[in-house]
Design a protein around this motif. Structure first.
Motif, PDB file in Angstrom:
ATOM      1  N   CYS A 100       0.810  -1.226   0.000  1.00  0.00           N
ATOM      2  CA  CYS A 100       0.000   0.000   0.000  1.00  0.00           C
ATOM      3  C   CYS A 100       0.841   1.274   0.000  1.00  0.00           C
ATOM      4  CB  CYS A 100      -1.009  -0.006   1.134  1.00  0.00           C
ATOM      5  SG  CYS A 100      -0.317   0.168   2.770  1.00  0.00           S
ATOM      6  N   GLN A 101       2.119   1.171   0.290  1.00  0.00           N
ATOM      7  CA  GLN A 101       2.966   2.354   0.216  1.00  0.00           C
ATOM      8  C   GLN A 101       3.117   2.834  -1.220  1.00  0.00           C
ATOM      9  OE1 GLN A 101       4.225  -0.676   1.003  1.00  0.00           O
ATOM     10  NE2 GLN A 101       5.838  -1.095  -0.477  1.00  0.00           N
ATOM     11  N   ASP A 102       2.733   2.015  -2.188  1.00  0.00           N
ATOM     12  CA  ASP A 102       2.843   2.373  -3.598  1.00  0.00           C
ATOM     13  C   ASP A 102       1.525   2.861  -4.196  1.00  0.00           C
ATOM     14  OD1 ASP A 102       5.576   1.780  -3.743  1.00  0.00           O
ATOM     15  OD2 ASP A 102       5.164  -0.341  -4.045  1.00  0.00           O
ATOM     16  N   LEU A 103       0.535   3.134  -3.348  1.00  0.00           N
ATOM     17  CA  LEU A 103      -0.747   3.649  -3.823  1.00  0.00           C
ATOM     18  C   LEU A 103      -0.704   5.164  -3.967  1.00  0.00           C
ATOM     19  CD1 LEU A 103      -3.261   1.685  -1.568  1.00  0.00           C
ATOM     20  CD2 LEU A 103      -2.591   1.156  -3.913  1.00  0.00           C
ATOM     21  N   THR A 104      -1.479   5.667  -4.914  1.00  0.00           N
ATOM     22  CA  THR A 104      -1.672   7.111  -5.028  1.00  0.00           C
ATOM     23  C   THR A 104      -2.802   7.514  -4.085  1.00  0.00           C
ATOM     24  OG1 THR A 104      -3.320   6.934  -6.778  1.00  0.00           O
ATOM     25  CG2 THR A 104      -0.995   7.076  -7.469  1.00  0.00           C
ATOM     26  N   ARG A 105      -2.957   8.783  -3.857  1.00  0.00           N
ATOM     27  CA  ARG A 105      -4.029   9.276  -2.989  1.00  0.00           C
ATOM     28  C   ARG A 105      -5.408   8.879  -3.541  1.00  0.00           C
ATOM     29  NH1 ARG A 105      -4.233  12.477   1.651  1.00  0.00           N
ATOM     30  NH2 ARG A 105      -6.414  12.416   2.221  1.00  0.00           N
ATOM     31  N   CYS A 106      -5.556   8.923  -4.843  1.00  0.00           N
ATOM     32  CA  CYS A 106      -6.817   8.534  -5.478  1.00  0.00           C
ATOM     33  C   CYS A 106      -7.147   7.076  -5.171  1.00  0.00           C
ATOM     34  CB  CYS A 106      -6.721   8.763  -6.984  1.00  0.00           C
ATOM     35  SG  CYS A 106      -8.212   8.317  -7.891  1.00  0.00           S
ATOM     36  N   GLN A 107      -6.169   6.206  -5.257  1.00  0.00           N
ATOM     37  CA  GLN A 107      -6.393   4.787  -4.972  1.00  0.00           C
ATOM     38  C   GLN A 107      -6.754   4.571  -3.506  1.00  0.00           C
ATOM     39  OE1 GLN A 107      -2.550   3.697  -6.464  1.00  0.00           O
ATOM     40  NE2 GLN A 107      -3.400   2.809  -8.336  1.00  0.00           N
ATOM     41  N   VAL A 108      -6.057   5.269  -2.606  1.00  0.00           N
ATOM     42  CA  VAL A 108      -6.367   5.163  -1.181  1.00  0.00           C
ATOM     43  C   VAL A 108      -7.800   5.616  -0.927  1.00  0.00           C
ATOM     44  CG1 VAL A 108      -5.843   6.113   1.102  1.00  0.00           C
ATOM     45  CG2 VAL A 108      -3.986   5.391  -0.393  1.00  0.00           C
ATOM     46  N   ASP A 109      -8.186   6.738  -1.534  1.00  0.00           N
ATOM     47  CA  ASP A 109      -9.543   7.254  -1.351  1.00  0.00           C
ATOM     48  C   ASP A 109     -10.592   6.252  -1.823  1.00  0.00           C
ATOM     49  OD1 ASP A 109      -8.539   9.570  -0.283  1.00  0.00           O
ATOM     50  OD2 ASP A 109      -8.817  10.759  -2.110  1.00  0.00           O
ATOM     51  N   TRP A 110     -10.320   5.557  -2.918  1.00  0.00           N
ATOM     52  CA  TRP A 110     -11.278   4.578  -3.431  1.00  0.00           C
ATOM     53  C   TRP A 110     -11.433   3.409  -2.455  1.00  0.00           C
ATOM     54  CZ3 TRP A 110     -10.952  -0.544  -5.155  1.00  0.00           C
ATOM     55  CH2 TRP A 110     -12.105  -1.023  -5.761  1.00  0.00           C
ATOM     56  N   PHE A 111     -10.329   2.928  -1.907  1.00  0.00           N
ATOM     57  CA  PHE A 111     -10.422   1.840  -0.923  1.00  0.00           C
ATOM     58  C   PHE A 111     -11.163   2.301   0.336  1.00  0.00           C
ATOM     59  CE2 PHE A 111      -6.790  -0.007  -3.312  1.00  0.00           C
ATOM     60  CZ  PHE A 111      -7.378  -1.230  -3.601  1.00  0.00           C
TER      61      PHE A 111
END
Length: 105
Positions: A43-54
Protein backbone atom coordinates in the motif's frame (compact mmCIF):
# COMPACT_ATOMS: atom_id res chain seq x y z
CA UNK A 1 -17.67 -5.95 -14.85
CA UNK A 2 -18.67 -2.30 -14.74
CA UNK A 3 -15.23 -1.33 -13.42
CA UNK A 4 -13.60 -3.16 -16.34
CA UNK A 5 -15.77 -1.25 -18.82
CA UNK A 6 -14.12 1.98 -17.62
CA UNK A 7 -10.70 0.52 -18.29
CA UNK A 8 -11.56 -0.45 -21.87
CA UNK A 9 -9.71 2.36 -23.60
CA UNK A 10 -10.87 1.58 -27.13
CA UNK A 11 -10.42 3.90 -30.10
CA UNK A 12 -13.47 5.91 -28.99
CA UNK A 13 -12.10 6.58 -25.49
CA UNK A 14 -10.31 9.73 -24.41
CA UNK A 15 -6.56 9.03 -24.83
CA UNK A 16 -5.75 11.40 -21.96
CA UNK A 17 -7.38 9.16 -19.35
CA UNK A 18 -5.01 7.92 -16.73
CA UNK A 19 -5.67 5.01 -14.41
CA UNK A 20 -6.41 7.48 -11.59
CA UNK A 21 -8.86 9.48 -13.71
CA UNK A 22 -10.73 6.29 -14.57
CA UNK A 23 -10.72 5.29 -10.91
CA UNK A 24 -12.01 8.74 -9.92
CA UNK A 25 -14.98 8.28 -12.28
CA UNK A 26 -15.72 4.92 -10.68
CA UNK A 27 -15.47 6.60 -7.28
CA UNK A 28 -17.92 9.33 -8.26
CA UNK A 29 -20.44 6.72 -9.38
CA UNK A 30 -19.92 4.93 -6.04
CA UNK A 31 -19.48 1.51 -7.65
CA UNK A 32 -19.14 -1.27 -5.10
CA UNK A 33 -16.93 -4.33 -5.51
CA UNK A 34 -18.84 -7.58 -4.92
CA UNK A 35 -16.90 -8.94 -1.93
CA UNK A 36 -16.81 -8.65 1.84
CA UNK A 37 -13.10 -7.85 2.26
CA UNK A 38 -10.22 -6.37 0.26
CA UNK A 39 -6.53 -7.03 0.88
CA UNK A 40 -4.21 -4.30 -0.39
CA UNK A 41 -0.57 -5.33 -0.43
CA UNK A 42 2.28 -2.87 -1.01
CA UNK A 43 0.00 0.00 0.00
CA UNK A 44 2.97 2.35 0.22
CA UNK A 45 2.84 2.37 -3.60
CA UNK A 46 -0.75 3.65 -3.82
CA UNK A 47 -1.67 7.11 -5.03
CA UNK A 48 -4.03 9.28 -2.99
CA UNK A 49 -6.82 8.53 -5.48
CA UNK A 50 -6.39 4.79 -4.97
CA UNK A 51 -6.37 5.16 -1.18
CA UNK A 52 -9.54 7.25 -1.35
CA UNK A 53 -11.28 4.58 -3.43
CA UNK A 54 -10.42 1.84 -0.92
CA UNK A 55 -11.61 4.08 1.93
CA UNK A 56 -14.86 4.60 0.04
CA UNK A 57 -15.30 0.83 -0.26
CA UNK A 58 -14.91 0.58 3.52
CA UNK A 59 -17.08 3.50 4.58
CA UNK A 60 -19.82 3.57 1.95
CA UNK A 61 -20.08 -0.11 1.06
CA UNK A 62 -19.13 -1.63 4.44
CA UNK A 63 -16.17 -3.66 3.16
CA UNK A 64 -13.33 -4.76 5.40
CA UNK A 65 -10.13 -3.32 3.89
CA UNK A 66 -6.70 -4.53 5.01
CA UNK A 67 -3.71 -2.42 3.98
CA UNK A 68 -0.28 -4.06 4.18
CA UNK A 69 2.84 -2.03 3.53
CA UNK A 70 6.14 -0.59 4.67
CA UNK A 71 6.45 3.19 5.13
CA UNK A 72 10.20 2.92 4.48
CA UNK A 73 9.66 1.74 0.91
CA UNK A 74 8.08 3.34 -2.12
CA UNK A 75 9.17 2.88 -5.71
CA UNK A 76 6.25 4.51 -7.50
CA UNK A 77 6.80 8.12 -6.47
CA UNK A 78 7.08 9.07 -10.15
CA UNK A 79 3.34 8.37 -10.55
CA UNK A 80 2.18 9.99 -7.33
CA UNK A 81 2.62 7.20 -4.78
CA UNK A 82 3.67 8.35 -1.32
CA UNK A 83 4.51 6.22 1.68
CA UNK A 84 2.88 8.93 3.81
CA UNK A 85 -0.46 7.65 2.50
CA UNK A 86 -0.05 4.83 5.03
CA UNK A 87 0.26 7.21 7.95
CA UNK A 88 -2.70 9.19 6.62
CA UNK A 89 -4.82 6.04 6.86
CA UNK A 90 -4.31 5.95 10.61
CA UNK A 91 -5.54 9.53 10.94
CA UNK A 92 -8.78 8.96 9.03
CA UNK A 93 -10.21 6.61 11.66
CA UNK A 94 -12.51 4.78 9.28
CA UNK A 95 -14.24 1.74 10.73
CA UNK A 96 -13.45 -1.44 8.79
CA UNK A 97 -10.00 -0.19 7.68
CA UNK A 98 -7.05 -2.11 9.10
CA UNK A 99 -3.40 -1.17 8.69
CA UNK A 100 -0.68 -3.80 8.91
CA UNK A 101 2.80 -2.24 8.90
CA UNK A 102 5.36 -4.77 7.68
CA UNK A 103 8.83 -3.28 7.75
CA UNK A 104 11.67 -5.24 6.22
CA UNK A 105 14.65 -5.60 8.50
Amino acid sequence: KKLWSYLDLSKNADPHFTYDSVLRNVQLEQISIDCSALLVDECQDLTRCQVDWFIQQASLHKKQVFFVGDVNQSIYGFRGAKSTNITELEKRHVDKVHLIDRQLT
